[in-house]
Enzyme design. Structure first.
Site, PDB file in Angstrom:
ATOM      1  N   LYS A 182       0.844  -1.203   0.000  1.00 14.51           N
ATOM      2  CA  LYS A 182       0.000   0.000   0.000  1.00 14.51           C
ATOM      3  C   LYS A 182       0.878   1.252   0.000  1.00 14.51           C
ATOM      4  O   LYS A 182       1.903   1.307   0.692  1.00 14.51           O
ATOM      5  CB  LYS A 182      -0.896  -0.028   1.240  1.00 14.51           C
ATOM      6  CG  LYS A 182      -1.889   1.112   1.373  1.00 14.51           C
ATOM      7  CD  LYS A 182      -2.680   0.910   2.665  1.00 14.51           C
ATOM      8  CE  LYS A 182      -3.717   1.989   2.890  1.00 14.51           C
ATOM      9  NZ  LYS A 182      -4.472   1.754   4.147  1.00 14.51           N
TER      10      LYS A 182
ATOM     11  N   SER B  70      -9.154   1.795   3.328  1.00  9.14           N
ATOM     12  CA  SER B  70      -8.260   2.545   2.477  1.00  9.14           C
ATOM     13  C   SER B  70      -7.269   1.680   1.712  1.00  9.14           C
ATOM     14  O   SER B  70      -6.524   2.174   0.862  1.00  9.14           O
ATOM     15  CB  SER B  70      -7.497   3.575   3.310  1.00  9.14           C
ATOM     16  OG  SER B  70      -6.744   2.967   4.339  1.00  9.14           O
TER      17      SER B  70
ATOM     18  N   SER C 253      -9.504  -0.800   7.444  1.00 16.57           N
ATOM     19  CA  SER C 253      -8.923  -0.527   6.135  1.00 16.57           C
ATOM     20  C   SER C 253      -8.212  -1.691   5.463  1.00 16.57           C
ATOM     21  O   SER C 253      -7.884  -1.592   4.285  1.00 16.57           O
ATOM     22  CB  SER C 253      -7.960   0.662   6.226  1.00 16.57           C
ATOM     23  OG  SER C 253      -8.673   1.858   6.392  1.00 16.57           O
TER      24      SER C 253
END
Length: 466
Positions: free
Chosen positions: A76, A151, A175
């Protein structure tokens, strides 16, 4: 070779070790898949095929081979990865390339993992949908009109579609778990510090040292457990990273833990298919010899409200210095988050102090209630993956709003509990539905082990976009 990219990470490693496939062949299969599908999914913040090939040349000639040697992974773009853009989805950080790896990325490299690139996220991570002005919108491989969540949405979409064997996300309010639920993969939000958080962008400090954690994501719980074993362990430079020894409980050991399950929290409804997924997981565990009974802590709603104080109100306070005078450059999704914080009103020092003290008391009360049922089984969210931009849903005849639909993950951030997600069911539209298995702090291996029992019963199914 294209089908190998949808094999589990453990299987890919077996093929590498046996010589059935080379590091070059596995990498090129992933590169080809990325070049075919990423233009439609838009999962990457930074990907360069030649940079992948440079790593392959080093790995092919390495004399020492770690536990993940040659495994193609992604990270990420809020986790510092040296040489890759890690811009947290914001124009304000455009072009940011860390010089040093986060501790967890350094451990990936030391284990021989092949880093394909960094993945897209919503601006500053403050949304359950992955879109921003810097890299655009990421789509769900199950339905291009829907979000893969946030996210860690770019990460989950990459893994579900076979663009990556496994990877790293981060989670302060669901997330890694919501994206796993939305895309039909597995994930773990660890106890903060069990997987080192040093090098996360922004740092997990203040209340986020309780809420936040970097977590592994993959297509099977066996893969997630492998990553946890490789990446966990104390980081002496991380103040929340405790010296907890890695454990490997047997199924017999795990059966000693009673499991309490609930299909909803008594306040916000879930879809019938979500209810059925929790029931199916509960029955699978009973069939495997576990004690599984209805149980729901009475502290959940207050925990959710405290999570809102820390994540929404404190989160906005943390970002205020960075965004002051620059609001015209912010994405609509982050502006939406700011409007939520502003609607909650300013947070005084006394209110913050009282909330922090109350959280400690409430965590203790909840953990006391979990003495009889130290493992909890529940939904991940009220709904499956939604269409881009949706914020209201009709569930069981009631209108459910955005943050309310996501409440099922937020409790475990406030509690600093480990929580795993496993795909179990399908919605009426054929979308994945996961269930959540949480344990007490520092009992990550318990959550992983029991989630693994469920995963072996149901398992990963590839999305239609393959």
């Amino acid at each position: 070779m294209s089908e190998i990219t949808l094999a589990s990470a453990v299987r890919q490693l077996e093929l590498l070790r046996s010589g059935a496939v080379s590091v070059t062949e596995l990498a090129e299969a992933h590169v080809a898949r990325i070049e075919r599908l990423n233009p439609r999914l838009n999962v990457f913040a930074d990907f360069d095929a030649e940079r992948v090939r440079e790593q392959v040349r080093v790995l092919e000639t390495a004399t020492e081979r770690g536990a993940l040697h040659g495994l193609p992974v992604t990270v990420k773009s809020s986790i510092a990865t040296a040489g890759y853009r890690c811009e947290i989805g914001s124009l304000l950080d455009q072009g940011e390339v860390p010089r040093e790896d986060a501790e967890v990325v350094a451990r990936l490299r030391a284990a021989g993992a092949l880093i394909l690139g960094t993945t897209n996220c919503p601006e500053f991570l403050m949304a359950y949908e992955t879109t921003n002005l810097l890299h655009g919108r990421t789509s769900n491989p199950w339905d291009m009109e829907r979000t893969p969540g946030g996210s860690s949405g770019g990460e989950s979409a990459a893994i579900a579609a076979g663009l990556s064997a496994a990877g790293l996300g981060s989670d302060s309010g669901g997330s890694v778990r919501v994206p796993a639920h939305f895309t039909g993969i597995c994930a773990l939000k660890p106890t903060p510090g069990r997987v080192p958080g040093r090098g996360h962008l922004p740092p997990c400090v203040g209340p986020f040292s309780i809420l936040g954690a970097i977590g592994p994501m993959a297509r099977t719980m066996e893969d997630v457990e492998l990553l946890f074993h490789v990446l966990s362990g104390q980081d002496v430079c991380d103040p929340v990273s405790a010296p907890v020894e890695l454990r490997q409980p047997s199924v017999e050991d795990l059966r000693k833990y009673a499991i309490g399950y609930f299909e909803d929290d008594g306040i916000v409804p879930v879809t019938q298919e979500t209810r059925a997924a929790v029931q199916a997981a509960a029955q699978a565990l009973r069939d495997a010899g576990f004690r599984v009974e209805p149980f729901r802590p009475h502290t959940l709603e207050r925990l959710r409200k405290l999570w809102n104080v820390f994540f929404v109100q404190c989160g906005a306070m943390f970002y205020e210095p960075a965004i002051r005078g620059k609001r015209e450059r912010l994405s609509p999704i982050f502006t939406e988050f700011l409007s939520m914080a502003e609607a909650a009103g300013p947070l005084t020092a006394t209110e913050l102090l009282n909330a922090w003290a109350e959280l400690d008391l409430l965590r203790a009360k909840t953990l006391e209630a979990m003495r009889e049922f130290p493992v909890l089984l529940c939904p991940v969210a009220s709904v499956p993956a939604w269409r881009h931009g949706e914020r209201l849903w009709d569930v069981e005849g009631e209108t459910v709003a955005y943050l309310d639909a996501m409440r099922y993950t937020q409790w475990f951030n406030a509690l600093a509990c480990p929580a795993a997600v496993v795909p179990v069911g399908r919605s009426a539209e054929g979308l994945p539905i996961g269930v959540q298995i949480a344990a007490r702090p520092f009992e990550d291996e318990v959550a992983l082990g029991i989630a693994g029992v469920v995963d072996r019963e149901f398992g990963f199914r590839p999305p239609p976009l393959v």
